[in-house]
Enzyme design. Structure first.
Site, PDB file in Angstrom:
ATOM      1  N   ASP A  29      81.917  11.466 -14.750  1.00  0.00           N
ATOM      2  CA  ASP A  29      81.414  10.754 -13.595  1.00  0.00           C
ATOM      3  C   ASP A  29      80.421   9.708 -14.132  1.00  0.00           C
ATOM      4  O   ASP A  29      79.905   9.862 -15.244  1.00  0.00           O
ATOM      5  CB  ASP A  29      80.713  11.762 -12.676  1.00  0.00           C
ATOM      6  CG  ASP A  29      80.018  11.091 -11.527  1.00  0.00           C
ATOM      7  OD1 ASP A  29      80.637  10.211 -10.908  1.00  0.00           O
ATOM      8  OD2 ASP A  29      78.850  11.429 -11.258  1.00  0.00           O
ATOM      9  N   ASP A  59      77.781   7.614 -11.921  1.00  0.00           N
ATOM     10  CA  ASP A  59      76.468   7.623 -11.273  1.00  0.00           C
ATOM     11  C   ASP A  59      75.796   8.981 -11.424  1.00  0.00           C
ATOM     12  O   ASP A  59      76.313   9.993 -10.949  1.00  0.00           O
ATOM     13  CB  ASP A  59      76.622   7.309  -9.773  1.00  0.00           C
ATOM     14  CG  ASP A  59      77.139   5.895  -9.536  1.00  0.00           C
ATOM     15  OD1 ASP A  59      76.591   4.969 -10.143  1.00  0.00           O
ATOM     16  OD2 ASP A  59      78.092   5.743  -8.749  1.00  0.00           O
TER      17      ASP A  59
HETATM   18  C1  G6P Z   1      79.537   7.179  -6.338  1.00  0.00           C
HETATM   19  C2  G6P Z   1      78.121   7.554  -5.972  1.00  0.00           C
HETATM   20  C3  G6P Z   1      77.913   7.382  -4.497  1.00  0.00           C
HETATM   21  C4  G6P Z   1      78.293   5.982  -4.076  1.00  0.00           C
HETATM   22  C5  G6P Z   1      79.767   5.762  -4.407  1.00  0.00           C
HETATM   23  C6  G6P Z   1      80.270   4.385  -4.016  1.00  0.00           C
HETATM   24  O1  G6P Z   1      80.400   8.140  -5.846  1.00  0.00           O
HETATM   25  O2  G6P Z   1      77.865   8.881  -6.334  1.00  0.00           O
HETATM   26  O3  G6P Z   1      76.579   7.661  -4.167  1.00  0.00           O
HETATM   27  O4  G6P Z   1      78.100   5.832  -2.701  1.00  0.00           O
HETATM   28  O5  G6P Z   1      79.920   5.931  -5.806  1.00  0.00           O
HETATM   29  O6  G6P Z   1      79.662   3.427  -4.829  1.00  0.00           O
HETATM   30  P1  G6P Z   1      79.889   1.858  -4.671  1.00  0.00           P
HETATM   31  O7  G6P Z   1      79.261   1.342  -5.936  1.00  0.00           O
HETATM   32  O8  G6P Z   1      81.351   1.652  -4.618  1.00  0.00           O
HETATM   33  O9  G6P Z   1      79.201   1.461  -3.448  1.00  0.00           O
HETATM   34 MG    MG Z   2      77.645  11.210  -9.780  1.00  0.00          MG
END
Ligand code: G6P
Ligand code: MG
Length: 425
Positions: free
Chosen positions: A7, A9
């Site tokens: 993953d 983030d």
């Molecule tokens: C990841 C993070 C989320 C975030 C999502 C979409 O899953 O954990 O917190 O909302 O990505 O991210 P983006 O950069 O596409 O807005």
């Molecule tokens: Mg994450």
């Protein structure tokens, strides 16, 4: 394990905190609401629109198309600003070292992120080159906890899901990994804080950050430790010290098993493996059950008669060398009474300073209690012990206790042995 699925983030990058900060800021500025931090878990791993929907509900606005679009855009603009401001410090501790280690050892590496910004972020942080495949929001329709995102990565790497390790900070992601039978490592997760409850196990391992050796120890065949500083060596028996260990075919031939009976026998054996191994049921009990269930008339001790293993000379020589060097060498085997008897008779036990067989110590692998029992009896710290086995689950379990390990399997197993034991061979 053959592939590592990361993953982004909150795992490879510290960007989850910027997602959270954006939502908190918008809630405060636009709606004068202080977001409860428990919402952070729900926002992890989901697609952007899904996150916006959760946010709308939290601040009390209708989660309709218009609002979702408005929040998504507002939040992403703010997020990109934060990313730009912090672009030189987005990588988490240990990211580069771990990715490099995996690459050096031919482990396939994929990025599995629900973020539409994933490709941009791995570019600006200079880690793009480590990935054999990238799944981001563009490839998928459903975010985590739907396992599709991980299955897509595994399929593209041509690695089966059970050979994949997933690194995740989101409960949603860990659940997705568990649901498709992948090995899960929870990175920097505070499970006490979470509002989620699951009846089954959460993750296979827990680490604070990617610089923890538990991120790789005992998980990848080619990543093994040197044996130099260890004092205790624990050898598995079957496919390590001895070979030609299979006795089923002899039994099948003698009693003219049909194909159905064979598969039924194996199914039954697997079902009873745990109590057979820990000595709680006898082979007589098992054979009685099989006779009734399959309408057979097996008598005597076929598990003994058809078990005719041979010594693995390479391992026997290593054991001798270790002992010449003053090391303590023990056997740690999952087995049952007829095999214990045969192994004793063939002189296998005489090679060891002590013998730990599951049916006598009443602990069996991969249960960590098996290793804890041996370490306690041997009065040895885990990091001074070295364990050699052919089964990945056993290796992973020993390694999670900080025991040094070598997964003795595949064509290059003796090359690995030489590298780990150069000091002794
Ligand atoms: C990841 C993070 C989320 C975030 C999502 C979409 O899953 O954990 O917190 O909302 O990505 O991210 P983006 O950069 O596409 O807005
Ligand atoms: Mg994450």
């Amino acid at each position: 394990m053959k592939a590592a699925l990361f993953d982004m983030d909150g795992v490879l990058c510290n960007t989850q905190e910027y997602h959270n900060a954006c939502y908190a800021e918008i809630a405060k500025k636009n709606y004068n609401i202080t977001l409860d931090s428990s919402i952070e878990d729900k926002l992890k791993g989901v697609l952007r629109n899904e996150g916006a929907k959760i946010f709308c509900k939290a601040v009390g606005i209708r989660p309709n198309k218009e609002n979702i679009k408005y929040i998504s855009t507002l939040k992403n603009n703010l997020y990109l600003k934060k990313i730009e401001e912090n672009k030189d410090s987005l990588l988490s501790k240990g990211t580069i070292d771990l990715l490099q280690k995996l690459k050096n050892n031919n482990v396939k590496v994929a990025l599995v992120s629900a973020s539409a910004n994933a490709k941009t972020i791995i570019k600006i942080t200079n880690i793009e080159k480590y990935f054999d495949y990238v799944v981001d929001a563009k490839n998928i329709k459903k975010g985590k906890p739907n396992p599709a995102i991980f299955l897509e990565a595994a399929a593209n790497l041509a690695i089966k899901p059970s050979d994949c390790v997933v690194y995740e900070d989101a409960i949603n992601g860990i659940q997705a990994a568990n649901d498709c039978d992948m090995y899960s490592i929870a990175v920097n997760v505070d499970f006490n804080k979470t509002t989620f409850t699951y009846s089954k196990k959460i993750a296979d391992r827990y680490v604070k950050s990617l610089d923890d050796p538990l991120c790789y120890k005992g998980l990848y065949e080619n990543l093994f430790e040197k044996a130099d500083n260890c004092s205790l060596f624990i050898f598995d028996a079957g496919n390590v010290v001895i070979e030609n260990i299979h006795c089923f075919n002899g039994i099948f031939d003698q009693y003219n098993f049909t194909t159905d009976q064979k598969s039924e026998f194996i199914k039954d054996f697997n079902f009873y493996t745990a109590p057979l191994m820990d000595g709680n049921i006898s082979t007589e009990f098992f054979l009685n059950h099989v006779n009734k269930n399959l309408n057979l008339n097996i008598s005597g001790d076929p598990f003994y008669n058809y078990f005719n293993p041979v010594f693995n000379v390479k391992i026997i020589n290593l054991i001798k060398k270790l002992k010449e060097n003053g090391k303590r060498v023990v056997l740690g085997s999952n087995t049952f009474a007829p095999h214990t008897k045969k192994m004793k008779e063939m002189g296998l036990f005489d090679l060891f300073d002590s013998v730990y067989v599951s049916n006598e110590i009443h602990h069996y692998k991969p249960n960590p209690s098996f290793f804890r029992y041996i370490l306690e009896k041997e009065n040895t710290e885990a990091n001074k012990a070295y364990f050699i086995d052919d089964i990945s689950e056993n290796i992973a379990s020993a390694a999670s206790l900080n025991i040094n390990t070598l997964h003795y399997v595949n064509d290059d197993k003796n090359t690995k042995l030489k590298k780990a034991f150069t000091k002794f061979i």
